[in-house]
Design a protein around this motif. Structure first.
Motif, PDB file in Angstrom:
ATOM      1  N   THR A   5      29.370  47.460  45.749  1.00  0.00           N
ATOM      2  CA  THR A   5      29.990  46.281  46.336  1.00  0.00           C
ATOM      3  C   THR A   5      29.563  45.072  45.518  1.00  0.00           C
ATOM      4  N   ARG A   6      30.452  44.102  45.418  1.00  0.00           N
ATOM      5  CA  ARG A   6      30.131  42.846  44.743  1.00  0.00           C
ATOM      6  C   ARG A   6      30.674  41.701  45.578  1.00  0.00           C
ATOM      7  N   ARG A   7      29.963  40.561  45.521  1.00  0.00           N
ATOM      8  CA  ARG A   7      30.317  39.419  46.385  1.00  0.00           C
ATOM      9  C   ARG A   7      30.589  38.156  45.602  1.00  0.00           C
ATOM     10  N   VAL A   8      31.466  37.333  46.147  1.00  0.00           N
ATOM     11  CA  VAL A   8      31.710  35.988  45.616  1.00  0.00           C
ATOM     12  C   VAL A   8      31.755  35.041  46.804  1.00  0.00           C
ATOM     13  N   VAL A   9      31.068  33.898  46.667  1.00  0.00           N
ATOM     14  CA  VAL A   9      31.146  32.858  47.697  1.00  0.00           C
ATOM     15  C   VAL A   9      32.260  31.893  47.302  1.00  0.00           C
ATOM     16  N   LEU A  10      33.143  31.622  48.241  1.00  0.00           N
ATOM     17  CA  LEU A  10      34.299  30.758  47.972  1.00  0.00           C
ATOM     18  C   LEU A  10      33.871  29.299  48.076  1.00  0.00           C
ATOM     19  N   LYS A  11      34.028  28.553  46.983  1.00  0.00           N
ATOM     20  CA  LYS A  11      33.481  27.199  46.931  1.00  0.00           C
ATOM     21  C   LYS A  11      34.534  26.106  46.980  1.00  0.00           C
ATOM     22  N   ALA A  12      35.805  26.485  46.857  1.00  0.00           N
ATOM     23  CA  ALA A  12      36.846  25.447  46.844  1.00  0.00           C
ATOM     24  C   ALA A  12      38.038  25.906  47.659  1.00  0.00           C
ATOM     25  N   GLU A  13      38.721  24.936  48.257  1.00  0.00           N
ATOM     26  CA  GLU A  13      39.918  25.333  49.004  1.00  0.00           C
ATOM     27  C   GLU A  13      41.101  25.488  48.056  1.00  0.00           C
ATOM     28  N   GLY A  14      42.117  26.183  48.557  1.00  0.00           N
ATOM     29  CA  GLY A  14      43.290  26.442  47.732  1.00  0.00           C
ATOM     30  C   GLY A  14      43.581  27.933  47.714  1.00  0.00           C
ATOM     31  N   THR A  15      44.650  28.303  47.048  1.00  0.00           N
ATOM     32  CA  THR A  15      45.005  29.716  46.967  1.00  0.00           C
ATOM     33  C   THR A  15      44.556  30.267  45.617  1.00  0.00           C
ATOM     34  N   VAL A  16      43.775  31.324  45.665  1.00  0.00           N
ATOM     35  CA  VAL A  16      43.274  31.947  44.450  1.00  0.00           C
ATOM     36  C   VAL A  16      43.969  33.290  44.273  1.00  0.00           C
ATOM     37  N   THR A  17      44.588  33.476  43.141  1.00  0.00           N
ATOM     38  CA  THR A  17      45.131  34.790  42.814  1.00  0.00           C
ATOM     39  C   THR A  17      44.146  35.462  41.870  1.00  0.00           C
ATOM     40  N   TYR A  18      43.882  36.728  42.108  1.00  0.00           N
ATOM     41  CA  TYR A  18      42.972  37.449  41.230  1.00  0.00           C
ATOM     42  C   TYR A  18      43.560  38.812  40.883  1.00  0.00           C
ATOM     43  N   PHE A  19      42.993  39.427  39.854  1.00  0.00           N
ATOM     44  CA  PHE A  19      43.536  40.702  39.371  1.00  0.00           C
ATOM     45  C   PHE A  19      42.390  41.529  38.800  1.00  0.00           C
ATOM     46  N   CYS A  20      42.691  42.747  38.405  1.00  0.00           N
ATOM     47  CA  CYS A  20      41.714  43.584  37.715  1.00  0.00           C
ATOM     48  C   CYS A  20      42.028  43.555  36.231  1.00  0.00           C
ATOM     49  N   LYS A  21      41.012  43.247  35.419  1.00  0.00           N
ATOM     50  CA  LYS A  21      41.238  43.140  33.972  1.00  0.00           C
ATOM     51  C   LYS A  21      41.654  44.468  33.351  1.00  0.00           C
ATOM     52  N   PHE A  22      41.223  45.580  33.969  1.00  0.00           N
ATOM     53  CA  PHE A  22      41.547  46.896  33.406  1.00  0.00           C
ATOM     54  C   PHE A  22      42.932  47.367  33.851  1.00  0.00           C
ATOM     55  N   HIS A  23      43.373  46.873  34.995  1.00  0.00           N
ATOM     56  CA  HIS A  23      44.659  47.305  35.571  1.00  0.00           C
ATOM     57  C   HIS A  23      45.369  46.059  36.089  1.00  0.00           C
ATOM     58  N   PRO A  24      46.012  45.317  35.183  1.00  0.00           N
ATOM     59  CA  PRO A  24      46.522  43.980  35.545  1.00  0.00           C
ATOM     60  C   PRO A  24      47.575  43.964  36.654  1.00  0.00           C
ATOM     61  N   ASN A  25      48.128  45.106  36.985  1.00  0.00           N
ATOM     62  CA  ASN A  25      49.055  45.071  38.128  1.00  0.00           C
ATOM     63  C   ASN A  25      48.345  45.226  39.475  1.00  0.00           C
ATOM     64  N   MET A  26      47.016  45.317  39.460  1.00  0.00           N
ATOM     65  CA  MET A  26      46.235  45.203  40.702  1.00  0.00           C
ATOM     66  C   MET A  26      46.047  43.709  40.968  1.00  0.00           C
ATOM     67  N   ILE A  27      46.672  43.222  42.012  1.00  0.00           N
ATOM     68  CA  ILE A  27      46.639  41.779  42.275  1.00  0.00           C
ATOM     69  C   ILE A  27      46.248  41.518  43.724  1.00  0.00           C
ATOM     70  N   GLY A  28      45.402  40.532  43.910  1.00  0.00           N
ATOM     71  CA  GLY A  28      45.011  40.111  45.249  1.00  0.00           C
ATOM     72  C   GLY A  28      45.133  38.606  45.373  1.00  0.00           C
ATOM     73  N   ARG A  29      45.109  38.147  46.614  1.00  0.00           N
ATOM     74  CA  ARG A  29      45.253  36.717  46.846  1.00  0.00           C
ATOM     75  C   ARG A  29      44.321  36.303  47.985  1.00  0.00           C
ATOM     76  N   ILE A  30      43.688  35.144  47.801  1.00  0.00           N
ATOM     77  CA  ILE A  30      42.823  34.600  48.844  1.00  0.00           C
ATOM     78  C   ILE A  30      43.292  33.182  49.157  1.00  0.00           C
TER      79      ILE A  30
END
Ligand SMILES: [Cu+2]
Length: 102
Positions: free
Chosen positions: A73-98
């Motif tokens: 498991t790995r963690r990130v603390v969210l420090k700013a408001e707004g919409t963040v899109t993220y992906f996996c560098k190895f599999h760029p079609n893996m996409i998430g949104r916060i």
């Protein structure tokens, strides 16, 4: 007077820490589940890699880039408001949104 202000500040800090949540995102079958989450500034996102290969959670805006080996498991603390899109560098079609609210 100053002591009272300080006390109020401590209460405010305690209240904001009490509200902070840990939001879990599971990685399985080359996908982030759930793919979209809602959070607040100060919350923590925890990714659980239950897949058979390593992945990353890499924010498109460069705010964070986390390698998540198998069965970790790995963690990130969210420090700013707004919409963040993220992906996996190895599999760029893996996409998430916060969606991060204040
Ligand atoms: Cu991946």
């Amino acid at each position: 007077m100053a002591a009272r202000t300080f006390g109020a500040l401590l209460l405010a800090i305690a209240a904001s820490q009490a509200r902070a949540e840990v939001i879990h995102v599971k990685i399985e079958n080359l996908a982030f589940t759930p793919a979209e989450i809602r959070a607040h500034v100060g919350d923590t996102v925890e990714w659980i890699n239950a897949d058979f290969i390593a992945h990353t959670a890499t924010a498109r805006d460069g705010a964070w880039d986390v390698l998540i080996p198998i069965n970790t498991t790995r963690r990130v603390v969210l420090k700013a408001e707004g919409t963040v899109t993220y992906f996996c560098k190895f599999h760029p079609n893996m996409i998430g949104r916060i969606v991060v609210a204040e």
